[in-house]
Write an enzyme that holds these catalytic residues in place. Structure first.
Site, PDB file in Angstrom:
ATOM      1  N   CYS A  86       0.809  -1.222   0.000  1.00  0.00           N
ATOM      2  CA  CYS A  86       0.000   0.000   0.000  1.00  0.00           C
ATOM      3  C   CYS A  86       0.843   1.272   0.000  1.00  0.00           C
ATOM      4  O   CYS A  86       0.345   2.346  -0.325  1.00  0.00           O
ATOM      5  CB  CYS A  86      -0.923   0.018   1.214  1.00  0.00           C
ATOM      6  SG  CYS A  86      -2.140  -1.296   1.214  1.00  0.00           S
ATOM      7  N   HIS A 338      -9.507   3.352  -1.906  1.00  0.00           N
ATOM      8  CA  HIS A 338      -8.112   2.956  -1.687  1.00  0.00           C
ATOM      9  C   HIS A 338      -7.634   2.059  -2.832  1.00  0.00           C
ATOM     10  O   HIS A 338      -7.643   0.838  -2.707  1.00  0.00           O
ATOM     11  CB  HIS A 338      -8.022   2.238  -0.341  1.00  0.00           C
ATOM     12  CG  HIS A 338      -6.658   1.756   0.041  1.00  0.00           C
ATOM     13  ND1 HIS A 338      -5.490   2.231  -0.521  1.00  0.00           N
ATOM     14  CD2 HIS A 338      -6.271   0.816   0.962  1.00  0.00           C
ATOM     15  CE1 HIS A 338      -4.456   1.610   0.019  1.00  0.00           C
ATOM     16  NE2 HIS A 338      -4.910   0.740   0.915  1.00  0.00           N
TER      17      HIS A 338
END
EC number: 2.3.1.-
Length: 379
Positions: A86, A338
């Site tokens: 991420c 996201h």
């Protein structure tokens, strides 16, 4: 040491998993952003030293290089793809800035891209060429050894329990994220970040995950994903598709080419933490960054922490003593989404458009027990 500045930043609106962008491969998500930069900054594009992009669940094959060629940039421009889970998008920005600081180049495009909708299926290879059992599919690669590799939801539950983040606090933070995001969509702040693109004949310019009209009480009606837990679909981010690009160059060159404002990269830090608590990575990352630059949390006007889960952001906020007037002041990923490899670059893009802010930090909690953070000032 040379100074690196971000002089332009744009992103697509983020589509939800299986949503408007579901049929677009990563290079197709990036193509309109590259073309926008090519049309608007033609003189600069010819000087690019490298393209650096984050990507996590794609097909492999160096999407940075493939995407720039797909967009019609010169064959002589190289590309490199970074996977720090991420944190990949933020890592890509730091990589480009560090290269400029070191004198290895003067102009970079950095950013990230993710299509969770087009992510390839994963199948374990059989140990024997004579294997007759049915193929075994799996969701993701391991981030750590088996006993220290919780699912992201379990990792968020671990953080919530360790740092005493109640269900009520998580729901309240998620509601805040949607409300702030909706407010900043309405006043035009967030629209500055987004390059409208045409998808199947329709203009796509709004993040699909945003739920601006959900009453606060509704957040409490969602059942926990894990029995007896506190993490729900409402206080967790969605899986998303989207892309982000930033134009980064050496400061003197930026002035020579007529750029008058942007972000100056000051420093960046990456740390490791217990992989059972991946969401807490921003705490030591930001702490180390502040210490190294002789700053305190009070010296920072805005701190953007990626909102994968309410639990981990609230835990980080409490541990670092960040005020609500500093933290994610335009909302965050709980509302906007996201797209893994693009999210860190999106945080920096958001800071880029906060023209009235001077000192800012972007930070990510990362699967496998990592955290990264970067410090910027206005130039």
């Amino acid at each position: 040491m040379n100074q690196a500045v971000i002089v332009a930043a744009k992103r697509t609106a983020f589509g939800k998993y299986g949503g408007t962008l579901k049929h677009l491969e990563p290079e197709q998500l990036l193509k309109p952003l590259f073309q926008h930069f090519k049309e608007k900054y033609l003189e600069v594009i010819s000087k690019i030293d490298d393209v650096v992009l984050g990507n996590v669940v794609g097909n492999g094959g160096n999407i940075a290089r493939k995407a720039l060629l797909e967009a019609g940039l010169k064959d002589s421009i190289p590309g490199v793809t970074i996977d720090r889970q991420c944190g990949s998008g933020l890592e890509s920005v730091q990589y480009a800035c560090r290269m400029i600081q070191a004198g290895a180049g003067k102009v970079y495009i950095a950013g990230g891209v993710e299509s969770t909708s087009r992510a390839p299926w994963k199948i374990k290879r059989p140990h024997s060429v004579y294997e007759t059992a049915l193929p075994e599919f799996y969701e993701r690669a391991s981030f750590a050894p088996e006993m220290s590799d919780p699912s992201m939801i379990q990792g968020a539950e671990n953080v919530a329990k360790m740092y005493d983040v109640s269900r009520e606090l998580q729901d309240e933070f998620a509601y805040r994220s949607h409300q702030l995001t909706a407010e900043n969509v309405k006043n035009g702040n967030i629209s500055q970040e987004i390059l409208p693109i045409t998808v199947k004949g329709e203009i796509f310019n709004t993040d699909e995950s945003l739920k601006s009209h959900i009453p606060k009480d509704n957040f409490g009606r969602f059942k926990p994903v894990i029995k007896g837990g506190t993490v729900t679909a409402a206080n967790s981010c969605m899986k998303n598709d989207g892309a982000v690009l930033l134009l980064i160059m050496e400061k003197d060159m930026a002035y020579e080419l007529g750029f008058e404002h942007g972000l100056l990269f000051k420093d960046g830090v990456t740390v490791g933490v217990d992989s059972n608590f991946p969401g807490i990575g921003p705490v030591p990352a930001i702490s180390n960054l502040l210490k190294r630059n002789q700053l305190t949390i009070e010296n920072i006007e805005v701190i953007e922490i990626n909102e994968a889960f309410s639990a981990q952001v609230v835990a980080c906020q409490q541990a670092l003593n960040i005020s609500n007037t500093q933290l994610n002041i335009w909302g965050g990923a709980l509302a906007s989404g996201h797209p893994y490899g693009a999210s860190g670059a999106q945080l920096v893009t958001r800071l880029f458009y906060m023209f009235d802010k001077e000192t800012m930090i972007a930070s990510m909690g990362i699967g496998g027990g990592l955290g990264n953070a970067a410090l910027f000032t206005r130039f």
